[in-house]
Design a protein around this motif. Structure first.
Motif, PDB file in Angstrom:
ATOM      1  N   ALA A 162       0.420  -1.192  -0.457  1.00  0.00           N
ATOM      2  CA  ALA A 162      -0.225  -0.314   0.432  1.00  0.00           C
ATOM      3  C   ALA A 162       0.550   1.381  -0.092  1.00  0.00           C
ATOM      4  O   ALA A 162       0.951   2.420   0.299  1.00  0.00           O
ATOM      5  CB  ALA A 162      -1.185  -0.316   1.102  1.00  0.00           C
ATOM      6  N   HIS A 163       1.988   1.116  -0.073  1.00  0.00           N
ATOM      7  CA  HIS A 163       2.473   2.412  -0.340  1.00  0.00           C
ATOM      8  C   HIS A 163       3.988   2.613  -1.288  1.00  0.00           C
ATOM      9  O   HIS A 163       5.376   1.614  -0.825  1.00  0.00           O
ATOM     10  CB  HIS A 163       3.329   2.688   1.152  1.00  0.00           C
ATOM     11  CG  HIS A 163       4.221   3.626   1.464  1.00  0.00           C
ATOM     12  ND1 HIS A 163       4.276   5.001   1.821  1.00  0.00           N
ATOM     13  CD2 HIS A 163       5.190   5.074   0.575  1.00  0.00           C
ATOM     14  CE1 HIS A 163       4.791   5.852   1.779  1.00  0.00           C
ATOM     15  NE2 HIS A 163       5.253   5.993   0.439  1.00  0.00           N
ATOM     16  N   VAL A 164       4.028   2.366  -2.116  1.00  0.00           N
ATOM     17  CA  VAL A 164       4.836   2.149  -3.142  1.00  0.00           C
ATOM     18  C   VAL A 164       4.760   3.568  -4.349  1.00  0.00           C
ATOM     19  O   VAL A 164       4.460   4.514  -4.599  1.00  0.00           O
ATOM     20  CB  VAL A 164       4.706   0.868  -4.636  1.00  0.00           C
ATOM     21  CG1 VAL A 164       5.152   0.543  -6.404  1.00  0.00           C
ATOM     22  CG2 VAL A 164       4.195  -0.313  -3.702  1.00  0.00           C
ATOM     23  N   HIS A 165       6.629   3.293  -4.625  1.00  0.00           N
ATOM     24  CA  HIS A 165       6.887   4.360  -6.195  1.00  0.00           C
ATOM     25  C   HIS A 165       6.950   3.898  -7.333  1.00  0.00           C
ATOM     26  O   HIS A 165       8.744   3.872  -7.450  1.00  0.00           O
ATOM     27  CB  HIS A 165       7.702   5.454  -5.336  1.00  0.00           C
ATOM     28  CG  HIS A 165       7.152   6.613  -3.938  1.00  0.00           C
ATOM     29  ND1 HIS A 165       6.330   7.494  -3.509  1.00  0.00           N
ATOM     30  CD2 HIS A 165       7.176   5.948  -2.760  1.00  0.00           C
ATOM     31  CE1 HIS A 165       6.303   7.913  -2.912  1.00  0.00           C
ATOM     32  NE2 HIS A 165       7.086   7.179  -2.130  1.00  0.00           N
ATOM     33  N   LEU A 166       5.830   3.803  -8.213  1.00  0.00           N
ATOM     34  CA  LEU A 166       6.521   3.122  -9.149  1.00  0.00           C
ATOM     35  C   LEU A 166       7.321   4.148 -10.245  1.00  0.00           C
ATOM     36  O   LEU A 166       8.241   3.054 -10.641  1.00  0.00           O
ATOM     37  CB  LEU A 166       4.896   2.683 -10.289  1.00  0.00           C
ATOM     38  CG  LEU A 166       4.058   1.560  -9.551  1.00  0.00           C
ATOM     39  CD1 LEU A 166       2.674   1.920 -10.774  1.00  0.00           C
ATOM     40  CD2 LEU A 166       4.738  -0.094  -9.022  1.00  0.00           C
ATOM     41  N   THR A 198       5.960  -0.559   2.094  1.00  0.00           N
ATOM     42  CA  THR A 198       6.840  -0.460   2.777  1.00  0.00           C
ATOM     43  C   THR A 198       7.669   0.647   2.479  1.00  0.00           C
ATOM     44  O   THR A 198       8.552   0.797   2.136  1.00  0.00           O
ATOM     45  CB  THR A 198       7.646  -1.697   1.380  1.00  0.00           C
ATOM     46  OG1 THR A 198       7.579  -1.536   0.060  1.00  0.00           O
ATOM     47  CG2 THR A 198       7.126  -3.138   1.713  1.00  0.00           C
ATOM     48  N   ASP A 199       7.173   1.731   1.116  1.00  0.00           N
ATOM     49  CA  ASP A 199       7.726   2.692   0.823  1.00  0.00           C
ATOM     50  C   ASP A 199       8.587   2.413  -0.219  1.00  0.00           C
ATOM     51  O   ASP A 199       9.427   2.881  -0.028  1.00  0.00           O
ATOM     52  CB  ASP A 199       8.518   3.448   1.683  1.00  0.00           C
ATOM     53  CG  ASP A 199       8.522   5.330   1.751  1.00  0.00           C
ATOM     54  OD1 ASP A 199       8.106   5.357   0.103  1.00  0.00           O
ATOM     55  OD2 ASP A 199       9.512   5.707   2.208  1.00  0.00           O
ATOM     56  N   LEU A 200       8.669   1.460  -1.159  1.00  0.00           N
ATOM     57  CA  LEU A 200       9.261   0.990  -2.184  1.00  0.00           C
ATOM     58  C   LEU A 200       9.590   1.626  -2.899  1.00  0.00           C
ATOM     59  O   LEU A 200       9.054   2.603  -3.794  1.00  0.00           O
ATOM     60  CB  LEU A 200       8.833  -0.425  -3.209  1.00  0.00           C
ATOM     61  CG  LEU A 200       9.460  -1.482  -3.783  1.00  0.00           C
ATOM     62  CD1 LEU A 200      10.648  -1.828  -2.861  1.00  0.00           C
ATOM     63  CD2 LEU A 200       8.763  -2.473  -4.204  1.00  0.00           C
TER      64      LEU A 200
END
Ligand SMILES: [Zn+2]
Length: 299
Positions: free
Chosen positions: A19-23, A218-220
């Motif tokens: 629920a926390h990604v920066h593609l 995860t703030d990926l």
């Protein structure tokens, strides 16, 4: 959350969600190999033609922030990723811009450590407009008092478990009644826990104990994180008092933040789920996301 056991093979779950990604900062086509079927992009991803190897997603588009506010001056963020708002009168324009770009969630930043933050009137106006347009609001709150400001303004979710200060029990109980927190515990040290890791873990333990909704995130894209289910994040969630069933619920939410995210994949975890919680994270990280035809082949 329903799962089923493919005899002799492994367990099939609804598609795991980060629920926390920066593609924009990763190779999104790699995620399904690591078990992630669905994602929520929380800023910087500009929509383009979907490819079949992309995860299913919902996204925020820009970071809505004060002029000069985080992350408009961060080295990793391109100038076009931030949308500055200087007053309540400017809030509707900013929200409508995100909606026009296909956003289904509003991401705002209140990071007092890295620049100016939105004033109270602008904050309330942004939340009000977003809710009018049907968007939940997710905030990055950082710096003493910012989490409480966000909550008071009606923000629905935190992009990170609050990590700047220990939140008092009364505030936590109120937050647990209506907020969702996206975990991101592992960003605090990536396996070498910092003071912020301990603060966040303690806040999350009490939030969860009071019935607060937790989403795995995860703030990926920021820092050394694996492209898939993160073993350290799972261990940190267990350390904060979530059971393995709670962790699976945090990964499998069907309508995170009341959003509808397409679900063209399921997540398959090989082998039998271990009885010992100590072995749970090791088992879970073998997960991979499969389309339904791929699953048919396996069955
Ligand atoms: Zn982020």
């Amino acid at each position: 959350m329903t799962s089923h056991f493919l005899h002799g093979r492994g367990t099939v779950y609804p598609g795991f969600l980060d629920a926390h990604v920066h593609l924009a900062l990763i190779d999104p086509t790699m995620l399904h190999r690591g078990g992630i079927a669905r994602i929520l992009d929380l800023g910087g991803w500009l929509p383009r033609d979907p490819s079949p190897s992309m995860p299913d997603l919902a996204y925020a588009y820009q970071f809505v922030t004060a002029p000069g506010g985080y992350p408009s001056r961060a080295v990793w963020a391109e100038p076009g990723w931030s949308c500055p708002v200087d007053s309540a009168a400017d809030a509707a324009r900013a929200v409508d811009l995100q909606v026009a770009a296909g956003a289904s969630v509003l991401k705002i930043t209140l990071n007092a450590v890295a620049g100016p933050v939105l004033g109270a009137d602008a904050l309330v106006a942004l939340v009000g407009r977003a809710h009018n347009r049907g968007l939940p609001v997710v905030a990055h709150a950082e710096g003493a008092g910012q989490a409480e400001r966000a909550f008071t303004a009606g923000v629905d979710a935190f992009a990170h478990t609050p990590f700047s200060e220990r939140l008092p029990d009364g505030l936590l109980t109120a937050m647990a009644a209506r907020m969702t927190w996206i975990s991101t515990l592992d960003i605090h040290g990536w396996g070498y826990p910092t003071a912020a890791f301990e603060i966040a873990s303690d806040n999350l333990r009490r939030f969860h104990r009071n019935g607060g909704r937790v989403l795995y995130g995860t703030d990926l894209g920021n820092g050394p994180l694996p492209l898939g289910v993160n073993h350290r994040e799972i261990v940190a969630l267990l350390g904060a008092g979530l059971t393995p069933d709670d962790v699976l619920a945090a990964l499998c939410s069907s309508t995170p933040l009341k959003l509808t995210v397409a679900d063209t994949r399921v997540t398959f975890v090989p082998g039998e789920r271990p009885r010992d919680p100590e072995d749970f994270a090791d088992w879970l990280v073998a997960a991979r996301a499969l389309t339904r035809p791929e699953l048919e082949v396996l069955a």
